[in-house]
Design a protein around this motif. Sequence first.
Motif, PDB file in Angstrom:
ATOM      1  N   UNK A  52      82.891   6.743  -2.738  1.00 54.88           N
ATOM      2  CA  UNK A  52      82.067   7.297  -1.666  1.00 54.88           C
ATOM      3  C   UNK A  52      80.657   6.725  -1.690  1.00 54.88           C
ATOM      4  N   UNK A  53      80.165   6.398  -2.883  1.00 54.69           N
ATOM      5  CA  UNK A  53      78.821   5.817  -2.986  1.00 54.69           C
ATOM      6  C   UNK A  53      78.778   4.442  -2.333  1.00 54.69           C
ATOM      7  N   UNK A  54      79.907   3.755  -2.363  1.00 55.34           N
ATOM      8  CA  UNK A  54      79.985   2.460  -1.693  1.00 55.34           C
ATOM      9  C   UNK A  54      79.426   1.330  -2.539  1.00 55.34           C
ATOM     10  N   UNK A  55      78.767   0.399  -1.888  1.00 59.16           N
ATOM     11  CA  UNK A  55      78.309  -0.810  -2.583  1.00 59.16           C
ATOM     12  C   UNK A  55      77.318  -0.514  -3.710  1.00 59.16           C
ATOM     13  N   UNK A  56      76.590   0.580  -3.603  1.00 58.11           N
ATOM     14  CA  UNK A  56      75.607   0.912  -4.636  1.00 58.11           C
ATOM     15  C   UNK A  56      76.268   1.313  -5.954  1.00 58.11           C
ATOM     16  N   UNK A  57      77.565   1.635  -5.907  1.00 61.09           N
ATOM     17  CA  UNK A  57      78.277   1.982  -7.140  1.00 61.09           C
ATOM     18  C   UNK A  57      78.362   0.794  -8.087  1.00 61.09           C
ATOM     19  N   UNK A  58      78.161  -0.429  -7.559  1.00 61.53           N
ATOM     20  CA  UNK A  58      78.216  -1.620  -8.408  1.00 61.53           C
ATOM     21  C   UNK A  58      76.889  -1.910  -9.093  1.00 61.53           C
TER      22      UNK A  58
ATOM     23  N   UNK B  44      85.911   8.432 -10.058  1.00 55.92           N
ATOM     24  CA  UNK B  44      86.308   7.215  -9.348  1.00 55.92           C
ATOM     25  C   UNK B  44      86.187   7.412  -7.838  1.00 55.92           C
ATOM     26  N   UNK B  45      86.569   8.599  -7.355  1.00 56.56           N
ATOM     27  CA  UNK B  45      86.421   8.891  -5.936  1.00 56.56           C
ATOM     28  C   UNK B  45      84.948   8.964  -5.549  1.00 56.56           C
TER      29      UNK B  45
ATOM     30  N   UNK C 145      76.498   9.519   3.193  1.00 51.68           N
ATOM     31  CA  UNK C 145      77.015   9.285   1.834  1.00 51.68           C
ATOM     32  C   UNK C 145      75.970   9.613   0.753  1.00 51.68           C
ATOM     33  N   UNK C 146      74.835  10.142   1.174  1.00 49.75           N
ATOM     34  CA  UNK C 146      73.809  10.493   0.185  1.00 49.75           C
ATOM     35  C   UNK C 146      74.298  11.573  -0.774  1.00 49.75           C
ATOM     36  N   UNK C 147      75.178  12.451  -0.269  1.00 49.32           N
ATOM     37  CA  UNK C 147      75.648  13.547  -1.111  1.00 49.32           C
ATOM     38  C   UNK C 147      76.301  13.028  -2.387  1.00 49.32           C
ATOM     39  N   UNK C 148      76.966  11.876  -2.324  1.00 51.22           N
ATOM     40  CA  UNK C 148      77.659  11.353  -3.501  1.00 51.22           C
ATOM     41  C   UNK C 148      76.666  10.957  -4.589  1.00 51.22           C
ATOM     42  N   UNK C 149      75.550  10.347  -4.189  1.00 52.72           N
ATOM     43  CA  UNK C 149      74.519   9.991  -5.167  1.00 52.72           C
ATOM     44  C   UNK C 149      73.879  11.242  -5.760  1.00 52.72           C
ATOM     45  N   UNK C 150      73.577  12.213  -4.906  1.00 49.90           N
ATOM     46  CA  UNK C 150      72.959  13.450  -5.397  1.00 49.90           C
ATOM     47  C   UNK C 150      73.920  14.180  -6.338  1.00 49.90           C
ATOM     48  N   UNK C 151      75.206  14.169  -6.019  1.00 52.58           N
ATOM     49  CA  UNK C 151      76.189  14.834  -6.872  1.00 52.58           C
ATOM     50  C   UNK C 151      76.252  14.179  -8.247  1.00 52.58           C
ATOM     51  N   UNK C 152      76.138  12.859  -8.283  1.00 60.18           N
ATOM     52  CA  UNK C 152      76.141  12.154  -9.566  1.00 60.18           C
ATOM     53  C   UNK C 152      74.899  12.507 -10.384  1.00 60.18           C
ATOM     54  N   UNK C 153      73.758  12.587  -9.723  1.00 66.98           N
ATOM     55  CA  UNK C 153      72.519  12.944 -10.421  1.00 66.98           C
ATOM     56  C   UNK C 153      72.579  14.397 -10.888  1.00 66.98           C
ATOM     57  N   UNK C 154      73.234  15.255 -10.093  1.00 71.17           N
ATOM     58  CA  UNK C 154      73.436  16.651 -10.517  1.00 71.17           C
ATOM     59  C   UNK C 154      74.112  16.718 -11.880  1.00 71.17           C
TER      60      UNK C 154
ATOM     61  N   UNK D  35      77.462   6.807 -14.239  1.00 69.13           N
ATOM     62  CA  UNK D  35      78.868   7.201 -14.148  1.00 69.13           C
ATOM     63  C   UNK D  35      79.498   7.240 -15.535  1.00 69.13           C
ATOM     64  N   UNK D  36      79.253   6.217 -16.333  1.00 68.35           N
ATOM     65  CA  UNK D  36      79.807   6.186 -17.691  1.00 68.35           C
ATOM     66  C   UNK D  36      79.234   7.310 -18.550  1.00 68.35           C
ATOM     67  N   UNK D  37      77.971   7.623 -18.330  1.00 66.22           N
ATOM     68  CA  UNK D  37      77.337   8.732 -19.043  1.00 66.22           C
ATOM     69  C   UNK D  37      78.030  10.049 -18.711  1.00 66.22           C
ATOM     70  N   UNK D  38      78.296  10.262 -17.412  1.00 69.14           N
ATOM     71  CA  UNK D  38      78.971  11.488 -16.983  1.00 69.14           C
ATOM     72  C   UNK D  38      80.376  11.562 -17.563  1.00 69.14           C
ATOM     73  N   UNK D  39      81.086  10.430 -17.604  1.00 72.76           N
ATOM     74  CA  UNK D  39      82.426  10.410 -18.193  1.00 72.76           C
ATOM     75  C   UNK D  39      82.370  10.727 -19.682  1.00 72.76           C
ATOM     76  N   UNK D  40      81.426  10.120 -20.388  1.00 73.22           N
ATOM     77  CA  UNK D  40      81.335  10.282 -21.847  1.00 73.22           C
ATOM     78  C   UNK D  40      80.996  11.715 -22.222  1.00 73.22           C
ATOM     79  N   UNK D  41      80.117  12.347 -21.440  1.00 74.46           N
ATOM     80  CA  UNK D  41      79.758  13.736 -21.752  1.00 74.46           C
ATOM     81  C   UNK D  41      80.952  14.663 -21.642  1.00 74.46           C
ATOM     82  N   UNK D  42      81.886  14.316 -20.760  1.00 72.13           N
ATOM     83  CA  UNK D  42      83.057  15.151 -20.598  1.00 72.13           C
ATOM     84  C   UNK D  42      84.107  14.926 -21.666  1.00 72.13           C
ATOM     85  N   UNK D  43      84.030  13.771 -22.349  1.00 72.78           N
ATOM     86  CA  UNK D  43      85.063  13.423 -23.326  1.00 72.78           C
ATOM     87  C   UNK D  43      84.640  13.649 -24.762  1.00 72.78           C
ATOM     88  N   UNK D  44      83.338  13.686 -25.032  1.00 76.91           N
ATOM     89  CA  UNK D  44      82.861  13.804 -26.411  1.00 76.91           C
ATOM     90  C   UNK D  44      81.727  14.807 -26.468  1.00 76.91           C
ATOM     91  N   UNK D  45      81.245  15.044 -27.688  1.00 76.98           N
ATOM     92  CA  UNK D  45      80.117  15.965 -27.858  1.00 76.98           C
ATOM     93  C   UNK D  45      78.893  15.395 -27.162  1.00 76.98           C
TER      94      UNK D  45
END
Length: 594
Positions: free
Chosen positions: A336-342, A331-332, A387-396, A350-360
């Motif tokens: 940080x990504x700002x308007x592009x998060x929408x 969520x943080x 703020x580019x680091x936030x996008x790169x971190x998500x892709x990481x 983002x949902x993909x990253x969340x799901x990988x952490x919660x399920x197989x």
Amino acid sequence: MDVELYVYDLSKGLARQYSLALTGVQIDAIYHTSLVFGGVEYFFGQGIQRKVPGTTHHGQPMEKLHMGKTELPNDVIQEYLDSLAKVYTPESYDLFLHNCNNFTHDLSMFLLGKGIPEHIRSLPQTFLSTPFGQMMKPQIEAALRGVTQADIGQDAQAPNARPGGSSTQHTAGNGTGSSSSGSHSSAPRAGYVRNVSNLQQLEEQLAAASNSCAVIFFTSSTCAPCKIVYPTYDELAEEAGDKAVLIKVDLNYAYDVSAKYGVRATPTFMTFLKGQKENEWSGANPAQLRGNVRMLIQMAFPPHPHTQLRLPSLQRKIISYVTYNKVPPLDKLKHKIGEHANDPTIQSVVEFAKSRGLSAPAETPIPNLDSLASFLQSTYPTVPIDIRFALVDLIRLAFLDPRVSGFFAQEPDHKTLLTLFSASDDLTSAPYNLRIVMLQLACNLFSSTLYPEQIISNQRLRETCIKLITGSLLDEHTNLRVVAASLAFNLAAFNHNERFDTRPDKLTESDQVELVASLLEAIGKEEECVEALHGMLFALGLFVYAAPMDGAVIDICKAMGIADTVKEKSKVEVLKGEPLLKEVGEVLLGKGLA
């Protein structure tokens, strides 16, 4: 599409019955595995092979495990298999180090984001860790080669296989590879005896060994003593692999050979080293034959001085790369990504990253990767640099999944990844948080078996990764030095594994020198972080181990007096406990450079 793992026992129950008494370790089976999906069973032996499920020469599996479902389209899967075919070749098969289970693990990671069970993958190391395992390794390899690498005949047709693609595999028989088009490969298959019947065939085989060595066994169908050494000769051919060409000539038929070489008695043996005759002897003496052939191979391929040193960290293949899988508060990160998060594409990641952490991982559907590539290429350059680091971190995070990294590894020209790395052109001016997530993303490229090869073969991608390393190893930020050392380790490990398998280095000597020079300088200046020092020493050790003794890598290490530099690190209180200081510093860089 459902994916199943078929598990076979090559020992037919004997491992469970006798392993504890022989090795002191209970081993339930000698595992062979395959993956089944889309009505095809995929496995590795004589290259990547395909059969109707349950019809292979291994019989019926001892176990069938449901691994999950893959949402990847079949054409993407087949492209990935085509890429794997360059790695999993008949010649690369090794019962203990590069086998069917490595293949099914890599394929499973791509399809599902998870590998095969650990007890199957770790079995070779479990066995080889016992004295009996080390002693019996050559015999077991020879005994099981016919089972693991049997020619299974016509492959099953993969779903939607492209005409002319590698879905129809090359098979080997009698030393000649036959393709579906009917053409023939001129390169003989290693590890078997070549039977020739005339002088032209013999000269072709000797020419193939002009840079290595060859043995000719002159025999005849009426020679009773010859039969005594037939099994020994076959075993030596298996043992030699591609280091020597072992030839057998029946003089009852090859009259032109007999006339040229003047052989009057059988069995007679002749050896050739680098195209020149080296030795000749007669008699059916298996011990003499073994000794002479092994000495010939050692003369053709003298062991590197480093193999005589005790270097347990380096005298092995590296099976794990460093990746960065820590998940920040998403969520943080969105904030940080700002308007592009929408944007729907970013929301799906983002949902993909969340799901990988919660399920197989296998149960997590991947986002639309074509849309993600389009978004990053068009939008990322317009995002403010702070703020580019936030996008790169998500892709990481996304690239931790081999299905994602495997997709982008096959992207022409790697446009998406190079777009993300565009700020690396001037590392000194890029913000610290952007530099560190770019390095972490580069490390996560190694989650796919496809990306290391792409890094090496694509000049821009390779130069960018090297620039990321050399621009960060001396940075004032400790964490940046640690991650830069990790990326250096990954590249060094990929190059080392090729060298360890007696294949040519992947990185050019000039690239290695550039990386080694940066590592040498960084090691000299590191005074406070044992983790950074460990990564630097490990990467340096992998580059130096078995490098040409008259090459530029060894020369620069000698010129910079690195052995003394490393020795000084043992006097620094926070660093003196690092075990690689002795192994790499004292042994490899001390004794190994002398």
